[in-house]
Scaffold this motif. Sequence first.
Motif, PDB file in Angstrom:
ATOM      1  N   SER A   1       1.173  -1.052   0.085  1.00 17.81           N
ATOM      2  CA  SER A   1      -0.147  -0.465   0.509  1.00 17.81           C
ATOM      3  C   SER A   1       1.030   1.098  -0.131  1.00 17.81           C
ATOM      4  N   CYS A   2       1.092   1.684  -1.383  1.00 17.24           N
ATOM      5  CA  CYS A   2       2.318   2.313  -1.330  1.00 17.24           C
ATOM      6  C   CYS A   2       1.309   4.523  -1.533  1.00 17.24           C
ATOM      7  N   GLY A   3       1.998   4.685  -1.186  1.00 22.81           N
ATOM      8  CA  GLY A   3       1.564   6.774  -0.518  1.00 22.81           C
ATOM      9  C   GLY A   3       2.475   7.175   0.292  1.00 22.81           C
ATOM     10  N   THR A   4       2.119   7.733   0.861  1.00 19.97           N
ATOM     11  CA  THR A   4       3.349   8.615   2.010  1.00 19.97           C
ATOM     12  C   THR A   4       3.980   7.502   2.603  1.00 19.97           C
ATOM     13  N   TRP A   5       3.454   6.428   3.089  1.00 23.53           N
ATOM     14  CA  TRP A   5       3.832   5.478   3.564  1.00 23.53           C
ATOM     15  C   TRP A   5       4.095   4.534   2.531  1.00 23.53           C
ATOM     16  N   SER A   6       4.794   3.313   2.197  1.00 25.37           N
ATOM     17  CA  SER A   6       4.622   1.454   2.120  1.00 25.37           C
ATOM     18  C   SER A   6       4.500   0.856   3.229  1.00 25.37           C
ATOM     19  N   LEU A   7       3.339  -0.179   3.089  1.00 28.07           N
ATOM     20  CA  LEU A   7       3.368  -0.652   4.077  1.00 28.07           C
ATOM     21  C   LEU A   7       3.482  -2.340   3.226  1.00 28.07           C
ATOM     22  N   VAL A   8       4.334  -3.051   3.532  1.00 25.53           N
ATOM     23  CA  VAL A   8       4.170  -4.107   2.867  1.00 25.53           C
ATOM     24  C   VAL A   8       4.636  -5.455   3.570  1.00 25.53           C
ATOM     25  N   GLY A   9       3.042  -6.321   3.413  1.00 31.62           N
ATOM     26  CA  GLY A   9       3.118  -7.234   3.815  1.00 31.62           C
ATOM     27  C   GLY A   9       2.524  -8.229   2.513  1.00 31.62           C
ATOM     28  N   VAL A  10       1.745  -9.049   3.701  1.00 33.68           N
ATOM     29  CA  VAL A  10       0.951 -10.185   3.941  1.00 33.68           C
ATOM     30  C   VAL A  10      -0.599 -10.352   4.656  1.00 33.68           C
ATOM     31  N   GLU A  11      -1.495 -11.254   3.815  1.00 32.20           N
ATOM     32  CA  GLU A  11      -2.593 -11.041   4.641  1.00 32.20           C
ATOM     33  C   GLU A  11      -2.885 -12.572   5.517  1.00 32.20           C
ATOM     34  N   LEU A  12      -3.153 -12.849   6.450  1.00 29.34           N
ATOM     35  CA  LEU A  12      -2.919 -14.135   7.089  1.00 29.34           C
ATOM     36  C   LEU A  12      -4.417 -14.007   7.658  1.00 29.34           C
ATOM     37  N   ALA A  13      -4.328 -15.457   8.202  1.00 32.75           N
ATOM     38  CA  ALA A  13      -5.138 -15.729   9.481  1.00 32.75           C
ATOM     39  C   ALA A  13      -5.327 -15.381  10.750  1.00 32.75           C
ATOM     40  N   SER A  14      -3.700 -15.745  10.542  1.00 35.64           N
ATOM     41  CA  SER A  14      -3.418 -14.860  12.816  1.00 35.64           C
ATOM     42  C   SER A  14      -2.201 -14.978  12.356  1.00 35.64           C
ATOM     43  N   PRO A  15      -2.009 -14.636  13.809  1.00 29.13           N
ATOM     44  CA  PRO A  15      -0.487 -12.783  13.595  1.00 29.13           C
ATOM     45  C   PRO A  15       0.393 -14.014  14.161  1.00 29.13           C
TER      46      PRO A  15
ATOM     47  N   LEU B   1       4.244 -13.793  16.242  1.00 28.81           N
ATOM     48  CA  LEU B   1       4.037 -13.304  17.062  1.00 28.81           C
ATOM     49  C   LEU B   1       5.637 -13.660  18.083  1.00 28.81           C
ATOM     50  N   SER B   2       5.866 -14.617  16.786  1.00 31.74           N
ATOM     51  CA  SER B   2       7.302 -14.902  17.164  1.00 31.74           C
ATOM     52  C   SER B   2       8.776 -13.555  17.353  1.00 31.74           C
ATOM     53  N   GLU B   3       9.432 -14.312  18.255  1.00 29.83           N
ATOM     54  CA  GLU B   3      11.259 -13.387  18.526  1.00 29.83           C
ATOM     55  C   GLU B   3      11.822 -13.163  17.314  1.00 29.83           C
ATOM     56  N   ALA B   4      11.471 -14.028  15.989  1.00 32.57           N
ATOM     57  CA  ALA B   4      12.109 -13.864  14.569  1.00 32.57           C
ATOM     58  C   ALA B   4      11.693 -12.174  14.168  1.00 32.57           C
ATOM     59  N   SER B   5      10.157 -12.904  14.560  1.00 28.54           N
ATOM     60  CA  SER B   5       8.771 -11.561  13.700  1.00 28.54           C
ATOM     61  C   SER B   5       9.780 -10.398  14.626  1.00 28.54           C
ATOM     62  N   ARG B   6       9.089 -10.529  16.003  1.00 24.86           N
ATOM     63  CA  ARG B   6       9.665  -8.810  16.304  1.00 24.86           C
ATOM     64  C   ARG B   6      11.120  -7.931  15.854  1.00 24.86           C
ATOM     65  N   THR B   7      11.447  -8.797  16.317  1.00 29.17           N
ATOM     66  CA  THR B   7      12.878  -8.057  15.745  1.00 29.17           C
ATOM     67  C   THR B   7      13.365  -8.220  13.977  1.00 29.17           C
ATOM     68  N   GLY B   8      12.526  -8.762  13.174  1.00 36.95           N
ATOM     69  CA  GLY B   8      12.273  -8.109  12.303  1.00 36.95           C
ATOM     70  C   GLY B   8      11.678  -7.631  11.482  1.00 36.95           C
ATOM     71  N   ASN B   9      10.874  -6.294  12.712  1.00 33.24           N
ATOM     72  CA  ASN B   9      10.704  -5.246  12.427  1.00 33.24           C
ATOM     73  C   ASN B   9       8.376  -5.365  12.414  1.00 33.24           C
ATOM     74  N   PHE B  10       8.263  -6.330  12.081  1.00 28.87           N
ATOM     75  CA  PHE B  10       7.176  -6.979  11.646  1.00 28.87           C
ATOM     76  C   PHE B  10       6.454  -6.258  12.363  1.00 28.87           C
ATOM     77  N   THR B  11       4.342  -6.174  11.826  1.00 29.85           N
ATOM     78  CA  THR B  11       3.238  -5.821  12.813  1.00 29.85           C
ATOM     79  C   THR B  11       2.584  -6.537  12.595  1.00 29.85           C
ATOM     80  N   ASN B  12       1.661  -6.607  12.942  1.00 27.14           N
ATOM     81  CA  ASN B  12       0.476  -7.297  13.139  1.00 27.14           C
ATOM     82  C   ASN B  12      -0.794  -6.569  13.413  1.00 27.14           C
ATOM     83  N   GLU B  13      -1.314  -5.766  12.127  1.00 28.31           N
ATOM     84  CA  GLU B  13      -2.793  -5.189  12.777  1.00 28.31           C
ATOM     85  C   GLU B  13      -3.864  -5.694  11.695  1.00 28.31           C
TER      86      GLU B  13
ATOM     87  N   ASP C   1      11.331 -10.946   3.792  1.00 24.21           N
ATOM     88  CA  ASP C   1      11.325 -11.530   5.334  1.00 24.21           C
ATOM     89  C   ASP C   1      10.031 -11.893   6.068  1.00 24.21           C
ATOM     90  N   ALA C   2       8.337 -11.567   4.854  1.00 18.50           N
ATOM     91  CA  ALA C   2       7.618 -11.218   5.261  1.00 18.50           C
ATOM     92  C   ALA C   2       6.986 -13.391   5.289  1.00 18.50           C
TER      93      ALA C   2
END
Length: 475
Positions: free
Chosen positions: A250-264, A266-278, A379-380
């Motif tokens: 989703s590219c505008g002022t920000w680029s929000l880059v990711g995938v759509e999942l059924a569930s978040p 929350l692994s440590e690798a996800s946290r340190t990889g700077n991924f967010t679950n919205e 990474d995602a």
Amino acid sequence: MTRFAAIDLGASSGRVIVSDESLTLTEVHRFPNGATMRDGALRWDIHRIFHEILYGLAKCGPVDSIGIDSWGVDYGLLGHDGSLLRDPVSYRDSRTEGVVARTLDLLGPDTLYQATGIQPHPINTIFQLLADDLADAATMLLIPDLIAYWLTGEIGAEVTNASTTGLLDIHSRTWSHHLAAKAGIPTHLLPPIRHPGTVIGQMTPAQAPAPCCRDAFPDWSAQVVTVASHDTASAVIATPATTDNFAYISCGTWSLVGVELASPVLSEASRTGNFTNETGLDGTTRYLRNVMGLWLLQECLTTWGSPNLPALLKAAEQADPFRSLIDAADPSFLAPGDMPSRIAEACKATGHPAPRTQAETVRCILESLAIAHKNAITDATTLSAHPVEIIHLLGGGSRNRLLCQLTANACGLPVIAGPMEATALGNILVQARSAGFATDLASMRTLVARPQTVERFTPAGNPTAWATAGAALGH
């Protein structure tokens, strides 16, 4: 015909768009937006924004329903009499400096991530609230919810936008009152959660701040409907996907880059990889990384006095590839001001020569964004075990054909660019479903695929060169 109005607020512009169930969008009003320094902070002129919205709605003519989406994390505070205490502060203000570190020391980064699934960015609402004066506040309303309140008199918080605050429990999709209280945020500020597709109330002038153009609406009969009010959530709804194995940008002022999942995730690798679950529509998870986006280019154009962008992009296409590169996810680019000079300094930090011309600066920005897009998608895919076969680049960035082609080249995957007005389209899709014109997310995306114009970009160039460029940035 059933008619829908989308109020689509971006950090640099706002739009009022009308459509019927055919999903043919008509922009009836567009207005500039931007925060300015007032009363000691970088603030949004929310009353002007609201007047522009009313003007746009008046131009729409009669509509059956209205939905509101905007950028996330920013909010207004209501006093005990229901009035706005002061104009909302922009997430680009520096007031949260030092707050993040103190809060993480108190709560623990692992605890915060496991509870909310959100990265601790300085822009998050939790940190803004901790930097604010809450003494006289009765309620906190995120920007779309504040506009809805002024249109209907009803108070609430839409869940997809609430998920950006760092205060929503990722498991229950309700406010984490325990977390808020432990952080020192009064829990009475958090309004009831509501979900996309529910009717907020009938449009009424009763709560609208004076003065406003109430005379423009002799019949305030439209229903205000809760949509996926975070603009990225709306944009992802409007992805014209025919497979689940897609990534979105989703590219505008920000680029929000990711995938759509059924569930978040929350692994440590996800946290340190700077991924967010919205939170997305129907309980989906928008698993993504924030990249600085076309803000970099917008700020350069402002510094340069808004030159001819098409000519500049054409010159950038001919500029030497990979000469100057930056980390496009670097938070040092968050604040406004003299972006060309800051990019030049950042190039030196990555061991690259500074751009010599405006065209080289643009080439630097777009190649760096393409590399950041590739890194986020790779990474995602790894962290979520979600395969990606195609990339959908949505929003205003889809008009930048050079960025789309560079992203396809960097990722080695086809890029489908468009729809350009994805946020407004996703807004209207939820209204249309509420009116009975769709049933689930798949049927909504089927509706999108028919009338929208998109362009396909096939990977080209040398993949090894892109890999080498990414490695030079430490990826």
